[in-house]
Design an enzyme around this catalytic site. Structure first.
Site, PDB file in Angstrom:
ATOM      1  N   ASP A   1       0.809  -1.220   0.000  1.00 12.72           N
ATOM      2  CA  ASP A   1       0.000   0.000   0.000  1.00 12.72           C
ATOM      3  C   ASP A   1       0.845   1.274   0.000  1.00 12.72           C
ATOM      4  O   ASP A   1       0.677   2.147   0.868  1.00 12.72           O
ATOM      5  CB  ASP A   1      -0.938   0.014   1.215  1.00 12.72           C
ATOM      6  CG  ASP A   1      -1.819  -1.220   1.297  1.00 12.72           C
ATOM      7  OD1 ASP A   1      -2.234  -1.718   0.232  1.00 12.72           O
ATOM      8  OD2 ASP A   1      -2.090  -1.694   2.415  1.00 12.72           O
TER       9      ASP A   1
ATOM     10  N   GLU B   1     -10.937   1.736  -4.082  1.00  9.61           N
ATOM     11  CA  GLU B   1     -10.258   2.097  -2.842  1.00  9.61           C
ATOM     12  C   GLU B   1      -8.935   2.782  -3.160  1.00  9.61           C
ATOM     13  O   GLU B   1      -8.527   2.877  -4.319  1.00  9.61           O
ATOM     14  CB  GLU B   1     -10.024   0.861  -1.965  1.00  9.61           C
ATOM     15  CG  GLU B   1      -9.233  -0.231  -2.653  1.00  9.61           C
ATOM     16  CD  GLU B   1      -9.263  -1.558  -1.899  1.00  9.61           C
ATOM     17  OE1 GLU B   1     -10.102  -1.730  -1.009  1.00  9.61           O
ATOM     18  OE2 GLU B   1      -8.426  -2.407  -2.208  1.00  9.61           O
TER      19      GLU B   1
END
Length: 575
Positions: A75, A247
Site C-alpha cells: 500500500d 479504494e
C-alpha cells in the site's frame, strides 16, 4: 484476498472510544504483571542473505530492480517535496508503524522514521496481525507533512502531522464522520484541501465489494473534514461493468485537468488501477477509455516467475517533469503463492492524449527497468532490493530500523545496553498465537530464496525456549528453538500450519557456549539446521512444506517476518 476490505465495515462507527479504552486497560494490566524470573536469553548476532534468481539478472548502468522495496511493504503512497521523495507503507499490527522512507531518485530509498513510533499514539493489543494500520497516504502542504490512515478494528480514521518527515509525528487526530477506509488529502493550487476516502454508497452496498469514492473539504486549522460530502465515483464506468473495491483514491492536477485514480478489483490477482478525469475536483469524472492503466490480471496463468496483485498506485511528478508510479505487487511461485507479501514497485507514467498509463495491457511488470534520468548510475539498491547479505552484530543501543515488534510493547523486554554487542531478550509468556506482544524481534523476509541465521547462548534455566521464529500469522509459523532438558540441550522445530502447533523434529545436543541456528527458504520449501559444536551445519529438517506461510493459505495481508524469539515455555505435554 480480494476480500481485503470485505470486513470493510472494518470498524463500527462510534466504537473508537470504547475500543481504545479497552485496549488501554489491557495494556495497563500487562504492565502491572510481575517481571519474569527467568534470566534473559542473549544473542550474539543475526544474519540474513538473499539469493533470488530474479535478482541475478545483470543490471545496466541506467537500470534499477523491481521491487524497489522488497518484502512486506504494501500500500505505498508517495509525495515529492523539492528534490526529495517521501514514501509510506502499511504496517498493520507491527510496531513501530507506518515506515517513512526518503529518496532523491525514487529508486534508492532509506527509512528515516515511522509515523507511529510511540506506544502512546496507538494501542495494538487485541488486534490480529492483519488488522491495525491500513493503507496510509502521505501529503505535504505549506511546510507540514500529513499521514492519513485507517486504524482497522482499533478505532477509526486519523491523521498525524510533522514538520520533519523523520519525526517527531503528532498524536493521532481522529477524523469524525469519515466512515470508510483509505483516506487521502489533495491540495489544489490555491491551497484548498480535499479529503477523499472509500466508503459504502448511500443505502448500503448492493453486493460484496460495492464501494464509492467520497470527497469532502478539509480544514487544516481544525484538522477536520468540513462541509457536505459528495460521491465522485460509484458504480460501473466504461470498461468496468461490475466494479469491486474502489479504494486507495488520489486526486492529481495536471494541465487544468483533475485526475481521480484509485484501485479496483480487490488486492489479489484481479487487482488493478484505474483513472478518470474532470475539469473540476468535484467532477463529473469521465473514465480513461483504456482502463485499467495497470494490472497483471490479463496475463496467462502458468507463466514463469509471475508478478501478481498489481495495483494501489500512487503517482508523483519529478523535478524534471517526468511522472512516475509507485504501486504494490507480489512476486509469486506456483502461480499464486507468495511468502514475501505485497511489495513496492516503480514504473514510469506515460501521458498520451491527456491520459496517464503505467503499463500497456498484456505487458509483464519488468524486473529490470530504466531509471529516472536523475538517478545515480550503478548504485546498489541493497538492503531494500536485490541480492545482499545483511548482518546485525547488536552494536547499537536500540534496535535498528529493520526490526519490528508484533504489536506495541507494553513493557521492556529488549536490552542492548547491559552487555554491549549482545541482544538480550527477556522471555515473556506470550506465544506467537497471542493477541498481545510476544518477545519476538522481527525483520522482513525479502527474498523467495534466503538464509537467516543467528548465534545465541541457550537458556541457562529450564522453562525457557529461545531461537528463531518464522512468522506469517498467529496460526501459521515456525519456531526453530532450543531448550534445556536436564543437563542437555534439545533443539526442536515447532510448526503451526493452521490447526495445532506441534514439534515436528528434535535433536539432543551436548551443552557448549553458543549454539547457531539457521533457516533456509526456497519458495515453498524451508530447511532448518543447527551447529552445536562449531563443526558445521546439521540438518534438523529439510524440504518442509512452507506453503503454509503463503498468503493464499494463511490469509491476511502481511508477509513473512523472522528473527529472535524467546518465550516462557508451555507446561510439559503442551509443546
Amino acid at each position: 484476498m480480494n476480500e481485503h476490505r470485505a470486513s470493510s465495515g472494518l470498524f463500527v462507527r462510534g466504537r473508537r472510544t470504547r475500543v481504545r479504552l479497552g485496549l488501554l486497560v489491557a495494556a495497563l494490566v500487562l504492565q502491572a504483571l510481575p517481571a519474569q524470573a527467568q534470566q534473559p536469553v542473549r544473542y550474539d548476532w543475526f544474519s540474513y542473505t538473499g539469493h533470488d534468481a530474479g535478482f541475478a539478472q545483470p543490471l545496466p548502468p541506467d537500470g534499477y530492480r523491481n521491487p524497489v522495496l522488497a518484502g512486506f511493504h504494501p500500500d505505498p503512497s508517495v509525495v515529492r517535496v523539492g528534490d526529495r521523495f517521501y514514501l509510506v507503507n502499511s504496517s498493520f499490527a507491527y510496531f513501530p508503524g507506518i515506515p517513512v522512507f526518503e529518496s532523491r531518485d525514487l529508486v534508492h530509498w532509506k527509512q528515516i522514521g515511522n509515523a507511529i513510533d510511540r506506544p502512546s499514539q496507538l494501542h495494538y493489543d487485541g488486534l490480529g496481525v492483519s488488522r491495525g494500520v491500513f493503507a496510509p497516504d502521505i501529503a505535504w502542504h505549506d511546510g507540514v507533512f500529513y499521514v492519513l490512515n485507517t486504524f482497522v478494528d482499533g478505532g477509526e480514521n486519523f491523521l498525524v502531522t510533522a514538520s520533519n518527515p523523520a519525526g517527531p509525528w503528532s498524536d493521532p487526530a481522529w477524523l469524525p464522520g469519515v466512515d470508510g477506509i483509505d483516506p487521502s488529502l489533495f491540495f489544489d493550487h490555491d491551497g484548498t484541501a480535499y479529503l477523499l476516502y472509500s466508503g459504502e454508497p448511500p443505502g448500503g452496498s448492493r453486493y460484496n465489494g460495492d464501494r464509492a469514492i467520497w470527497m469532502q473539504h478539509f480544514d487544516t486549522a481544525t484538522m477536520k473534514p468540513t462541509g457536505p460530502r459528495r460521491i465522485v465515483l460509484h458504480g460501473p464506468v466504461e470498461g468496468i461493468d461490475h466494479p469491486i473495491w474502489y479504494e486507495g483514491p488520489h486526486v492529481y492536477r495536471r494541465d487544468g485537468w483533475y485526475y481521480l485514480s484509485c484501485a479496483e478489483g480487490g488486492t489479489s490477482v484481479q487487482h488493478s488501477q484505474i483513472v478518470l478525469r474532470s475539469r473540476s475536483p468535484w467532477g463529473p469524472y469521465r473514465p480513461n477509455p483504456h482502463n485499467p492503466i495497470l494490472t497483471q490480471r490479463d496475463l496467462p496463468a502458468g507463466r514463469a516467475a509471475p508478478i501478481i496483485n498489481a495495483g494501489h498506485a500512487s503517482l508523483v511528478e519529478a523535478p524534471d517533469g517526468s511522472w512516475w508510479s509507485i504501486f504494490l505487487a507480489s512476486r509469486a511461485y506456483d502461480e499464486v503463492r507468495f511468502n514475501t507479501g505485497r511489495e513496492t514497485f516503480l514504473l514510469p507514467v506515460r501521458w498520451t492524449d491527456g491520459w496517464p498509463s503505467i503499463l500497456p495491457h498484456g505487458e509483464v511488470i519488468p524486473r529490470v527497468a530504466t531509471g529516472p534520468a536523475f538517478m545515480p548510475r550503478s548504485t546498489p539498491q541493497a538492503p531494500l532490493s536485490g541480492n545482499f547479505t545483511w548482518r546485525d552484530d547488536f552494536s547499537e543501543t536500540t534496535p535498528g530500523r529493520a526490526w519490528m515488534y508484533l504489536r506495541t510493547p507494553t513493557r521492556p523486554w529488549v536490552d542492548l545496553k547491559t552487555t554491549p554487542g549482545w541482544l538480550a531478550i527477556q522471555p515473556l509468556p506470550e506465544g506467537l498465537d497471542s493477541l498481545h506482544n510476544p518477545s519476538f524481534l522481527a525483520r522482513r523476509q525479502q527474498h523467495l530464496s534466503f538464509d537467516a541465521s543467528t548465534a545465541l547462548r541457550p537458556p541457562a534455566q529450564a522453562g525457557v525456549d529461545a531461537g528463531i521464529a518464522v512468522f506469517q500469522g498467529s496460526t501459521h509459523w515456525y519456531f526453530l528453538g532450543v531448550r534445556r532438558v536436564g543437563e542437555a540441550w534439545e533443539v526442536f522445530l515447532e510448526k503451526d500450519g493452521g490447526k495445532q502447533p506441534q514439534v515436528i523434529a528434535r535433536a539432543r545436543v551436548a551443552p557448549r557456549g553458543e549454539l547457531k541456528l539457521q533457516v533456509s527458504g526456497d519458495r515453498g520449501r524451508y530447511a532448518f539446521a543447527y551447529d552445536a559444536d562449531g563443526k558445521g551445519w546439521r540438518w534438523l529438517q529439510r524440504g518442509d512444506d512452507a506453503t503454509i506461510l503463503s498468503t493464499d493459505v494463511a490469509g491476511g495481508f502481511v508477509g513473512v517476518v523472522l528473527g529472535p524469539y524467546a518465550r516462557v515455555a508451555k507446561p510439559a505435554g503442551n509443546h
